[in-house]
Design a protein around this motif. Structure first.
Motif, PDB file in Angstrom:
ATOM      1  N   SER B  45       0.830  -1.210   0.000  1.00 27.33           N
ATOM      2  CA  SER B  45       0.000   0.000   0.000  1.00 27.33           C
ATOM      3  C   SER B  45       0.861   1.256   0.000  1.00 27.33           C
ATOM      4  CB  SER B  45      -0.908   0.010   1.232  1.00 27.33           C
ATOM      5  OG  SER B  45      -1.819  -1.066   1.193  1.00 27.33           O
ATOM      6  N   GLU B  48       2.497   1.834  -3.267  1.00 28.16           N
ATOM      7  CA  GLU B  48       1.512   2.226  -4.284  1.00 28.16           C
ATOM      8  C   GLU B  48       0.827   3.553  -3.958  1.00 28.16           C
ATOM      9  OE1 GLU B  48      -1.142  -1.136  -4.650  1.00 28.16           O
ATOM     10  OE2 GLU B  48       0.376  -2.378  -5.644  1.00 28.16           O
ATOM     11  N   ARG B  50      -1.181   4.228  -1.404  1.00 33.44           N
ATOM     12  CA  ARG B  50      -2.541   4.090  -0.870  1.00 33.44           C
ATOM     13  C   ARG B  50      -2.583   4.631   0.565  1.00 33.44           C
ATOM     14  NH1 ARG B  50      -7.243   3.275  -2.803  1.00 33.44           N
ATOM     15  NH2 ARG B  50      -7.763   1.479  -1.485  1.00 33.44           N
ATOM     16  N   GLU B  72     -14.394   3.172   1.617  1.00 29.95           N
ATOM     17  CA  GLU B  72     -13.769   1.854   1.395  1.00 29.95           C
ATOM     18  C   GLU B  72     -14.763   0.710   1.596  1.00 29.95           C
ATOM     19  OE1 GLU B  72     -10.133   1.124   0.728  1.00 29.95           O
ATOM     20  OE2 GLU B  72     -10.692   3.052  -0.142  1.00 29.95           O
ATOM     21  N   HIS B  90     -13.077  -5.299  -2.603  1.00 27.55           N
ATOM     22  CA  HIS B  90     -12.444  -6.560  -3.031  1.00 27.55           C
ATOM     23  C   HIS B  90     -13.293  -7.763  -2.649  1.00 27.55           C
ATOM     24  CE1 HIS B  90      -9.582  -3.657  -1.212  1.00 27.55           C
ATOM     25  NE2 HIS B  90      -8.867  -3.818  -2.299  1.00 27.55           N
ATOM     26  N   GLU B 114      -5.197  -1.348  -3.916  1.00 23.72           N
ATOM     27  CA  GLU B 114      -6.359  -1.237  -4.801  1.00 23.72           C
ATOM     28  C   GLU B 114      -6.772  -2.628  -5.322  1.00 23.72           C
ATOM     29  OE1 GLU B 114      -7.536   1.969  -5.544  1.00 23.72           O
ATOM     30  OE2 GLU B 114      -9.254   0.964  -6.502  1.00 23.72           O
ATOM     31  N   ASP B 115      -5.819  -3.432  -5.740  1.00 21.68           N
ATOM     32  CA  ASP B 115      -6.080  -4.766  -6.300  1.00 21.68           C
ATOM     33  C   ASP B 115      -4.920  -5.673  -5.903  1.00 21.68           C
ATOM     34  OD1 ASP B 115      -6.294  -7.074  -7.809  1.00 21.68           O
ATOM     35  OD2 ASP B 115      -6.860  -6.039  -9.664  1.00 21.68           O
ATOM     36  N   SER B 119      -1.269  -6.492  -7.568  1.00 23.52           N
ATOM     37  CA  SER B 119      -0.003  -6.131  -6.913  1.00 23.52           C
ATOM     38  C   SER B 119       0.926  -7.333  -6.859  1.00 23.52           C
ATOM     39  CB  SER B 119      -0.260  -5.628  -5.485  1.00 23.52           C
ATOM     40  OG  SER B 119      -1.155  -4.536  -5.482  1.00 23.52           O
TER      41      SER B 119
END
Lengths: 358, 358
Positions: B45, B48, B50, B72, B90, B114-115, B119
């Motif tokens: 995270s 990335e 996040r 979320e 998710h 996110e995914d 990742s």
């Protein structure tokens, strides 16, 4: 630091009365102090004679199985089709009370060990006594879980270490205190053991080396600390069962006003939620009655004012005798009780006003 | 066969834009084909980006946190006090949507990747490209679970192996076919990785060696196959939430008879369950009506026969207009809707028979 997960081959079939300490000590003479033994509960059950005879097939088998399940169950948690998620007397919540028909003769079922923490303590003590080795013993089993597909192994019993590693009160490098981090490490050790047991045929014991240097001098509190009391659990009942409990509570809703005035917004939401199902024209109006109590007046256009009904939401005066409206309410109570049992219903015929001019 | 669980020290603090493949490849030049990397989702995270900014403390922090949690969340599963168990986009069901305030500046919160499957795939591809090593990547996080105290690590994402090891169709040495044994091995690998990560300070990556010799040529289906759809889950809602849903359903119970005659024993149980709360003297009698439909006649002693009410439990004729009894039922519906919102109520006053002679 590194951990190793080692299989213990050569244990073979276990039968009632077998001495597990001898079987394991013979198969793994390389055991060392601090090793964590993960032992599949099934061989513990077999050695302890926790087996019951059942017919190999046919309806009698199912009936015998149902009876055994009932005797191993203290509380039904959820049911769908033939699946039964129950709480066992140990407190574990699992499918079919952990009763297992695999890896056993077709005419027998394997029950969970009577007291898996005691089984772990006894095996630990026997290994220490016979082989002079101080190990941790975890008794493991396979369980499903809500929300995630697939099963994992968890601990039913443990001796020689704490079931939970508690990080509460520790502070991370950013200065944040860790408040929720109690890790169920014996469950993670059970899962780690399954990685090697599951890849090999007939491998009921794995050893995890390197996790501990020294087991607890005593046996610790056991895996029973992992059991969350149902009263503390947000998921103590299956969704369908809890929904039925809501229906049942609705059916037996007592005439009991609250002691404090309710939130007006919640009252508005309640009125809105039934707008589509009450008789057309019926209006529920929030009011304060002449004694300052929060109340709702129910009216039907065209009916005399005396036919309005007051629903009290805060403290009471004595309840008067009930007649027709109460009758209608009682019928609705019954319909709710029927619905709790998946029995749809309708009111028919409704008496005419003339018939009701008592 | 043996497994090893190895720590990857020296990764240090990860910040937005960091290349995790380089950080891991540099810290663990000893990686081999078939190694399983368990990577804490938090560093994914962070790399990335996040992260979201929040006030360090005070009521504004809570408000900002609530807003982020809402964004979320796709579904509230259960709430008690300040605890919120939610389903994320998710599909994961977890406390606070996995939003984390630990191991990060006090002015930031870390969101889930996110995914996570993407990742994992990206990290796997980058390690192969830069270091020529073919590994499995698991992105892990810590979750609580119903019924058992303590948290365990599970997989949010995976690339290079199947999330589930399927034993269905295999036959044990006793000839029993294994029907239910789908093991969530990536969750067990995530848990095994936590054993070493949790014992060391700031150890976000562990390697499990020996579990696989060859990863999948492709990346596999990812950890998304572990997400059980809520419609298939016996615990899709918290117990309190499901009970409230039962109340709400009772309040809006439609006039809809069933298509098959109900089980007479269930009808008897329903009648018995409301016996203590209906008006004294009211009797519900199971009957078959003149068109052979299963029904209940509701009577009050001393009332004229025309005032009896028929509750239909099996197929219908047209519903007649409703008046007084329906009115009472509607009031009871409202009271049920109030009860669903924890608002107690009572009927008061009840109109007299004279007032109701319309």
């Amino acid at each position: 630091m590194r951990l190793e997960i080692l299989p213990v081959p050569g244990i073979g079939h276990v039968t009632e009365g077998d001495d597990l300490a001898v079987l394991i000590g013979t198969a793994a003479p390389w055991l060392r102090d601090g090793d964590v033994l993960v032992v599949t509960s099934k061989i513990v059950s077999k050695a302890e004679g926790r087996l019951v005879d059942v017919p190999a097939d046919g309806p009698d088998r199912q009936a015998a199985r149902d009876e055994i399940l009932a005797s191993e169950t203290v509380r039904l948690v959820a049911a769908r089709g033939t699946t039964r998620i129950v709480q066992t007397r140990h407190g574990f919540v699992m499918a079919s009370a952990g009763i297992d028909a695999s890896n056993v003769d077709k005419t027998r079922l394997v029950l969970l060990p009577e007291d898996p923490d005691a089984s772990a303590r006894a095996l630990r003590a026997a290994l220490r006594e016979r082989y002079g080795v101080d190990v941790v013993v975890i008794i493991s089993d396979t369980m499903g879980r809500p929300w995630r597909n697939g099963l994992t192994d968890v601990a039913l019993g443990v001796a020689g270490m704490d079931a939970i590693r508690d990080h509460r009160g520790e502070v991370d490098p950013y200065g944040n205190e860790l408040v929720l981090t109690q890790m169920a490490v014996v469950d993670e050790l059970a899962a780690a053991g399954e990685l090697i047991k599951g890849k090999c045929d007939q491998m009921p014991v794995a050893v995890i080396r390197g996790y501990l240097t020294t087991p607890l001098p005593g046996d610790g509190e056991g895996a029973k600390v992992l059991v969350r009391d149902a009263s503390m659990d947000l998921f103590s009942l299956g969704t369908a069962e809890a929904k039925a409990a809501g229906f049942a509570a609705a059916a037996s809703l007592p005439d009991q006003p609250g002691s404090t005035p309710p939130d007006p917004e919640a009252v508005r939401q309640a009125i809105a939620s039934v707008a589509d199902v009450v008789a057309p024209g019926t209006v529920f109006t929030p009011v304060t009655d002449d004694t300052e109590r929060a109340a709702l007046v129910a009216t039907v256009p065209g009916w005399p004012a005396e036919a309005t009904t007051l629903v009290l939401c805060s403290p009471p005066s004595p309840v008067e005798a009930v007649q027709l409206v109460r009758f209608g309410a009682d019928v609705q109570r019954l319909r709710t009780a029927l619905a709790a049992r998946n029995i749809p219903s309708q009111l028919l015929p409704t008496p005419t006003a003339a018939a009701l001019a008592l």
